[in-house]
Design an enzyme around this catalytic site. Sequence first.
Site, PDB file in Angstrom:
ATOM      1  CG  ASN A  30      -3.159 -16.570  29.781  1.00  0.00           C
ATOM      2  OD1 ASN A  30      -3.518 -15.768  30.637  1.00  0.00           O
ATOM      3  ND2 ASN A  30      -4.009 -17.314  29.103  1.00  0.00           N
ATOM      4  CG  ASP A  70      -6.370 -14.684  31.073  1.00  0.00           C
ATOM      5  OD1 ASP A  70      -6.460 -13.564  30.545  1.00  0.00           O
ATOM      6  OD2 ASP A  70      -6.665 -15.745  30.501  1.00  0.00           O
ATOM      7  CG  HIS A  71      -3.381 -16.913  36.375  1.00  0.00           C
ATOM      8  ND1 HIS A  71      -3.158 -17.471  35.144  1.00  0.00           N
ATOM      9  CD2 HIS A  71      -4.139 -17.787  37.057  1.00  0.00           C
ATOM     10  CE1 HIS A  71      -3.749 -18.637  35.087  1.00  0.00           C
ATOM     11  NE2 HIS A  71      -4.352 -18.859  36.231  1.00  0.00           N
ATOM     12  NE  ARG A 102      -8.325  -5.711  49.227  1.00  0.00           N
ATOM     13  CZ  ARG A 102      -7.327  -5.483  50.087  1.00  0.00           C
ATOM     14  NH1 ARG A 102      -6.561  -6.464  50.456  1.00  0.00           N
ATOM     15  NH2 ARG A 102      -7.134  -4.298  50.587  1.00  0.00           N
ATOM     16  CG  HIS A 106     -10.232 -16.736  28.067  1.00  0.00           C
ATOM     17  ND1 HIS A 106     -10.427 -17.999  28.577  1.00  0.00           N
ATOM     18  CD2 HIS A 106     -11.354 -16.454  27.345  1.00  0.00           C
ATOM     19  CE1 HIS A 106     -11.606 -18.451  28.192  1.00  0.00           C
ATOM     20  NE2 HIS A 106     -12.196 -17.532  27.452  1.00  0.00           N
ATOM     21  NE  ARG A 136     -12.543 -18.005  31.778  1.00  0.00           N
ATOM     22  CZ  ARG A 136     -13.108 -19.209  31.651  1.00  0.00           C
ATOM     23  NH1 ARG A 136     -14.410 -19.345  31.596  1.00  0.00           N
ATOM     24  NH2 ARG A 136     -12.358 -20.296  31.579  1.00  0.00           N
ATOM     25  NE  ARG A 143     -14.168 -17.192  35.393  1.00  0.00           N
ATOM     26  CZ  ARG A 143     -14.298 -18.507  35.318  1.00  0.00           C
ATOM     27  NH1 ARG A 143     -13.279 -19.287  35.571  1.00  0.00           N
ATOM     28  NH2 ARG A 143     -15.453 -19.043  34.998  1.00  0.00           N
ATOM     29  CD  GLU A 186      -6.549 -18.492  25.937  1.00  0.00           C
ATOM     30  OE1 GLU A 186      -7.435 -18.739  26.772  1.00  0.00           O
ATOM     31  OE2 GLU A 186      -5.371 -18.802  26.087  1.00  0.00           O
ATOM     32  CB  THR A 230      -8.688 -22.904  34.124  1.00  0.00           C
ATOM     33  OG1 THR A 230      -7.936 -22.515  32.975  1.00  0.00           O
ATOM     34  CG2 THR A 230      -8.393 -24.357  34.439  1.00  0.00           C
ATOM     35  CB  THR A 231      -9.893 -23.418  29.038  1.00  0.00           C
ATOM     36  OG1 THR A 231      -9.933 -21.999  29.052  1.00  0.00           O
ATOM     37  CG2 THR A 231     -10.545 -23.937  27.779  1.00  0.00           C
ATOM     38  CD  GLU A 236      -3.324 -22.617  22.943  1.00  0.00           C
ATOM     39  OE1 GLU A 236      -3.615 -21.488  22.509  1.00  0.00           O
ATOM     40  OE2 GLU A 236      -3.206 -22.882  24.163  1.00  0.00           O
ATOM     41  CG  HIS A 280      -4.808 -25.829  29.943  1.00  0.00           C
ATOM     42  ND1 HIS A 280      -5.635 -24.727  29.943  1.00  0.00           N
ATOM     43  CD2 HIS A 280      -5.082 -26.485  31.075  1.00  0.00           C
ATOM     44  CE1 HIS A 280      -6.391 -24.737  31.011  1.00  0.00           C
ATOM     45  NE2 HIS A 280      -6.066 -25.792  31.726  1.00  0.00           N
ATOM     46  N   GLY A 281      -1.371 -25.754  31.354  1.00  0.00           N
ATOM     47  CA  GLY A 281      -0.717 -26.538  32.410  1.00  0.00           C
ATOM     48  C   GLY A 281       0.773 -26.759  32.208  1.00  0.00           C
TER      49      GLY A 281
HETATM   50  N1  PXP Z   1      -4.030 -21.937  26.311  1.00  0.00           N
HETATM   51  C1  PXP Z   1      -5.369 -21.851  26.566  1.00  0.00           C
HETATM   52  C2  PXP Z   1      -6.302 -22.033  25.414  1.00  0.00           C
HETATM   53  C3  PXP Z   1      -5.851 -21.589  27.851  1.00  0.00           C
HETATM   54  O1  PXP Z   1      -7.171 -21.504  28.072  1.00  0.00           O
HETATM   55  C4  PXP Z   1      -4.918 -21.390  28.899  1.00  0.00           C
HETATM   56  C5  PXP Z   1      -5.421 -21.084  30.280  1.00  0.00           C
HETATM   57  O2  PXP Z   1      -5.963 -19.817  30.331  1.00  0.00           O
HETATM   58  C6  PXP Z   1      -3.545 -21.473  28.600  1.00  0.00           C
HETATM   59  C7  PXP Z   1      -3.133 -21.762  27.308  1.00  0.00           C
HETATM   60  C8  PXP Z   1      -2.500 -21.253  29.654  1.00  0.00           C
HETATM   61  O3  PXP Z   1      -2.631 -22.235  30.630  1.00  0.00           O
HETATM   62  P1  PXP Z   1      -1.805 -22.119  31.984  1.00  0.00           P
HETATM   63  O4  PXP Z   1      -2.266 -20.904  32.696  1.00  0.00           O
HETATM   64  O5  PXP Z   1      -2.141 -23.390  32.696  1.00  0.00           O
HETATM   65  O6  PXP Z   1      -0.351 -22.040  31.595  1.00  0.00           O
END
Ligand code: PXP
Length: 237
Positions: A6, A8-9, A17, A42, A44, A48, A69, A99-100, A150, A190-191
């Site tokens: 993922n 997104d970060h 910036r 994702h 959104r 964001r 996502e 976050t989700t 998932e 997630h996490g």
């Molecule tokens: N799966 C879903 C559905 C998520 O929303 C996220 C967070 O964006 C992740 C996986 C990945 O989570 P993490 O960034 O904590 O690894």
Amino acid sequence: MRFTLNVDHVAYLRNMRGEQQPDPVAFALMAEQYGVDGIVVHLREDRRHVNERDVRLLRELVSTKLDLEMAAVDEIIEIACDVQPELATLVPEKRQELTTEGGLNVLDNISRVKKTIEKLHGADIEVSLFVEPDIDQIDASKEIDADMIEIHTGVYANAPTDAEMFDELERIRIASIHAKKIGLGVNAGHGLDYQNIKDFIVLEDIDEVSIGQAVVARSVFVGLERAIKEMLYFIRK
Ligand code: PXP
């Protein structure tokens, strides 16, 4: 077990910036070279992190698999049907959350989720539902024709004690076996990080893990190639 990244970060960092760097699309393409099995973003409603430009470019350039996502809302469904990722993962979305925060309540939103699945299937997109490791939610997902689920691993990842972590792992194991038995593909995420993945990989019925934060954070210290290869080492061991 497959590993999707993922990104997104990376987009979040760029947006802070309002500039061009770091580009999540370039990051994703490098990650593919280093061996990830797919790219996850994702889109959104508040944009964001990734935006439409990112999603459309990723669609053009990603050669592994693109997992979008998204919330089950009209605007994003329309974009998804146009962009046609290989997979759409439906998640709950709240504007205020960092976050989700948890799985989708399929049972309480059955007709909206069902209609969304039908639309996405109509555009040749497979659909996954992000759910808690809960048998009723999983059965409901199958009933409305989801291709896969998932499993939300946030409770496992954030468990305050080892005992609670292993209890949750057992819940996930039972849920994943059940989902497989009724014909669903099983992803999880997630996490997950470099520590908690070590116990997680014993779960044989999980097809794919989706990881973002831990790998992007580690890449800041050791570079993207090493961050990915270290995670792949644990997942493929
Ligand atoms: N799966 C879903 C559905 C998520 O929303 C996220 C967070 O964006 C992740 C996986 C990945 O989570 P993490 O960034 O904590 O690894």
